[in-house]
Design a protein around this motif. Sequence first.
Motif, mmCIF file in Angstrom:
data_model
loop_
_atom_site.group_PDB
_atom_site.id
_atom_site.type_symbol
_atom_site.label_atom_id
_atom_site.label_comp_id
_atom_site.label_asym_id
_atom_site.label_seq_id
_atom_site.Cartn_x
_atom_site.Cartn_y
_atom_site.Cartn_z
ATOM 1 N N LEU A 134 20.243 -107.709 41.060
ATOM 2 C CA LEU A 134 20.892 -107.187 39.900
ATOM 3 C C LEU A 134 20.286 -105.450 39.746
ATOM 4 O O LEU A 134 20.864 -104.730 39.425
ATOM 5 C CB LEU A 134 21.012 -107.904 38.575
ATOM 6 N N ARG A 184 30.461 -101.126 33.682
ATOM 7 C CA ARG A 184 29.938 -101.848 34.815
ATOM 8 C C ARG A 184 28.175 -101.901 34.931
ATOM 9 O O ARG A 184 27.852 -102.836 34.957
ATOM 10 C CB ARG A 184 30.039 -101.283 36.137
ATOM 11 N N ARG A 198 21.845 -103.324 42.365
ATOM 12 C CA ARG A 198 23.010 -102.958 41.885
ATOM 13 C C ARG A 198 22.976 -102.292 40.726
ATOM 14 O O ARG A 198 23.697 -101.235 40.750
ATOM 15 C CB ARG A 198 23.819 -104.196 41.680
ATOM 16 N N MET A 199 22.147 -102.233 39.917
ATOM 17 C CA MET A 199 22.235 -101.266 38.558
ATOM 18 C C MET A 199 21.546 -99.997 39.192
ATOM 19 O O MET A 199 22.061 -98.782 38.729
ATOM 20 C CB MET A 199 21.145 -101.914 37.584
ATOM 21 N N GLU A 234 24.210 -109.337 32.651
ATOM 22 C CA GLU A 234 23.910 -110.339 33.354
ATOM 23 C C GLU A 234 22.587 -110.666 33.950
ATOM 24 O O GLU A 234 22.279 -111.712 34.245
ATOM 25 C CB GLU A 234 24.907 -110.244 34.657
ATOM 26 N N TYR A 235 21.889 -109.477 33.979
ATOM 27 C CA TYR A 235 20.248 -109.569 34.285
ATOM 28 C C TYR A 235 19.646 -110.405 33.270
ATOM 29 O O TYR A 235 18.776 -111.027 33.675
ATOM 30 C CB TYR A 235 19.978 -107.957 34.297
ATOM 31 N N THR A 253 27.624 -104.691 32.081
ATOM 32 C CA THR A 253 27.809 -105.862 32.502
ATOM 33 C C THR A 253 26.734 -106.279 33.227
ATOM 34 O O THR A 253 26.114 -107.578 33.249
ATOM 35 C CB THR A 253 29.136 -105.797 33.508
ATOM 36 N N LEU A 254 26.272 -105.474 34.158
ATOM 37 C CA LEU A 254 25.187 -105.864 35.168
ATOM 38 C C LEU A 254 23.741 -106.071 34.207
ATOM 39 O O LEU A 254 22.970 -107.107 34.420
ATOM 40 C CB LEU A 254 24.820 -104.877 36.116
ATOM 41 N N GLN A 255 23.671 -105.273 33.211
ATOM 42 C CA GLN A 255 22.391 -105.544 32.457
ATOM 43 C C GLN A 255 22.626 -106.643 31.517
ATOM 44 O O GLN A 255 21.591 -107.535 31.157
ATOM 45 C CB GLN A 255 22.398 -104.430 31.554
#
Length: 62
Positions: free
Chosen positions: A43, A24, A46-47, A31-32, A27-29
């Motif tokens: 983001l 997860r 969230r990270m 997307e960032y 994925t966030l990284q």
Amino acid sequence: MSMTGEEVGYADAMRQVQRSLQRRLKTLQDEYDGAPAEKQVELRARMAEVRHIIQVVESLRR
């Protein structure tokens, strides 16, 4: 020292949770990168939450 079946199951479950959280975070990284500035703010938050959860899970293993 040998682990009981319950301990083995607990350790396996903890590894699965950690792997899921690491995926997860990755994925966030991903997307960032390339996201607009306003989305990057969200983001980052969230990270930070996922990193905190990872720390909590790691503390449960001790």
